[in-house]
Design a protein around this motif. Structure first.
Motif, PDB file in Angstrom:
ATOM      1  N   SER A 166      38.922  41.502  36.466  1.00 49.83           N
ATOM      2  CA  SER A 166      40.000  40.755  35.403  1.00 49.83           C
ATOM      3  C   SER A 166      39.361  39.757  34.630  1.00 49.83           C
ATOM      4  O   SER A 166      40.251  39.054  33.884  1.00 49.83           O
ATOM      5  N   LYS A 197      44.581  43.211  31.725  1.00 48.30           N
ATOM      6  CA  LYS A 197      44.208  41.669  32.053  1.00 48.30           C
ATOM      7  C   LYS A 197      44.246  40.726  31.088  1.00 48.30           C
ATOM      8  O   LYS A 197      44.209  39.670  31.493  1.00 48.30           O
ATOM      9  N   LYS A 210      45.994  34.751  34.106  1.00 49.24           N
ATOM     10  CA  LYS A 210      46.005  33.556  34.818  1.00 49.24           C
ATOM     11  C   LYS A 210      45.079  32.609  34.417  1.00 49.24           C
ATOM     12  O   LYS A 210      45.320  31.436  34.620  1.00 49.24           O
ATOM     13  N   ASN A 244      50.882  35.237  34.293  1.00 53.00           N
ATOM     14  CA  ASN A 244      51.156  35.801  35.685  1.00 53.00           C
ATOM     15  C   ASN A 244      50.647  37.199  35.809  1.00 53.00           C
ATOM     16  O   ASN A 244      51.213  37.780  36.636  1.00 53.00           O
ATOM     17  N   ASN A 246      48.447  39.940  37.154  1.00 55.41           N
ATOM     18  CA  ASN A 246      47.518  40.156  38.485  1.00 55.41           C
ATOM     19  C   ASN A 246      46.068  40.021  38.298  1.00 55.41           C
ATOM     20  O   ASN A 246      45.722  40.597  37.043  1.00 55.41           O
ATOM     21  N   TYR A 247      45.412  39.121  38.984  1.00 53.04           N
ATOM     22  CA  TYR A 247      43.976  39.033  38.772  1.00 53.04           C
ATOM     23  C   TYR A 247      43.098  39.597  39.761  1.00 53.04           C
ATOM     24  O   TYR A 247      43.276  39.406  40.834  1.00 53.04           O
ATOM     25  N   ASP A 248      42.728  40.779  39.426  1.00 49.44           N
ATOM     26  CA  ASP A 248      41.749  41.516  40.279  1.00 49.44           C
ATOM     27  C   ASP A 248      40.240  41.095  40.562  1.00 49.44           C
ATOM     28  O   ASP A 248      39.756  40.892  39.382  1.00 49.44           O
TER      29      ASP A 248
END
Length: 255
Positions: A166, A197, A210, A244, A246-248
């Motif tokens: 991400s 992302k 994020k 917000n 999702n951060y992978d």
């Protein structure tokens, strides 16, 4: 004074083999010679896809078998920092330094699922010494927070890469002072164009990385996150920006 042809030839050979990055003479040096780093990136970085995320993958396995990265590390660590003449040169240098040290950190510990596995709750990987600059040990945190962020350029957040899916994509070329503005704009634009992302429009909400929450204060000088994004993406005036996505943190490994 050089008094004979033999000495002249020897001097010329020495001058030709003295790299800008390694030569400590008081010659008007600017940036290091990033040619070897360019070559390494072009050979080891390629578009990939994993966990429904498009990203630039790094062939860490191949780099582990090669000695090229270590030569680049030596060049980086020996460069005289006082030769960086202006903010563009400093920005490009420290962005490259962050990315080179991060790649090296992964290569030294490969295979690993995530960069965060190399640290712990009480001793995060970001606080681990990754090398030296100007003869002083440095961590990724020091390069990012104490040096780069203090230079007042929020686009660094789309150029420094923490080896994760991400993260913004690692660029397949070195950053250079005379191209930096174009490179940073391109990085920001490409990141925001990546719906997995960067930015995803869902009705009246623009869900963004994020990164914009973690470093929100860095964008205040440009009018805030929404105004910054508007430079690269056309969004409806009524849209609400929410950081917000999702951060992978899985490794940006080349499949």
């Amino acid at each position: 004074m050089i008094r004979n042809g033999k000495n002249t030839i020897g001097f010329m050979r020495a001058a030709l083999t003295c790299s800008i990055a390694l030569c400590s003479l008081s010659v008007a040096a600017i940036e290091p010679d990033w040619y070897s780093y360019d070559e390494l990136l072009q050979q080891s970085v390629a578009p990939a896809r994993a966990r429904d995320i498009d990203f630039n993958g790094v062939d860490y396995a191949a780099l582990r078998q090669s000695g090229k990265l270590q030569a680049i590390i030596r060049q980086l660590e020996s460069y005289p920092l006082d030769k960086l003449a202006n903010s563009s040169e400093r920005l490009a240098f420290y962005i490259n330094a962050y990315n080179i040290f991060t790649i090296n950190l992964i290569v030294q510990n490969y295979p690993v699922e995530s960069i965060r596995d190399l640290g712990s709750w009480w001793s995060p990987v970001w606080e681990t010494t990754v090398g030296s600059l100007g003869g002083e040990p440095v961590t990724l945190d020091q390069i990012e927070h104490d040096i780069l962020r203090n230079m007042g350029e929020p686009r660094i957040h789309f150029a420094i890469v923490c080896a994760s899916l991400s993260c913004p994509d690692i660029r397949a070329e070195a950053y250079r002072a005379n191209e930096l503005d174009v490179q940073l704009n391109d990085q920001a634009r490409a990141f925001l164009a990546n719906e997995q992302k960067g930015l995803r429009l869902e009705g009246e909400t623009a869900r963004v990385s994020k990164i914009f929450s973690w470093f929100e204060e860095d964008f205040e000088s440009l009018g805030g996150v929404a105004k910054f994004i508007a430079q690269y993406q056309d969004l409806p005036d009524t849209v609400k920006v929410r950081a917000n996505l999702n951060y992978d943190w899985q490794l940006n490994d080349k499949p």
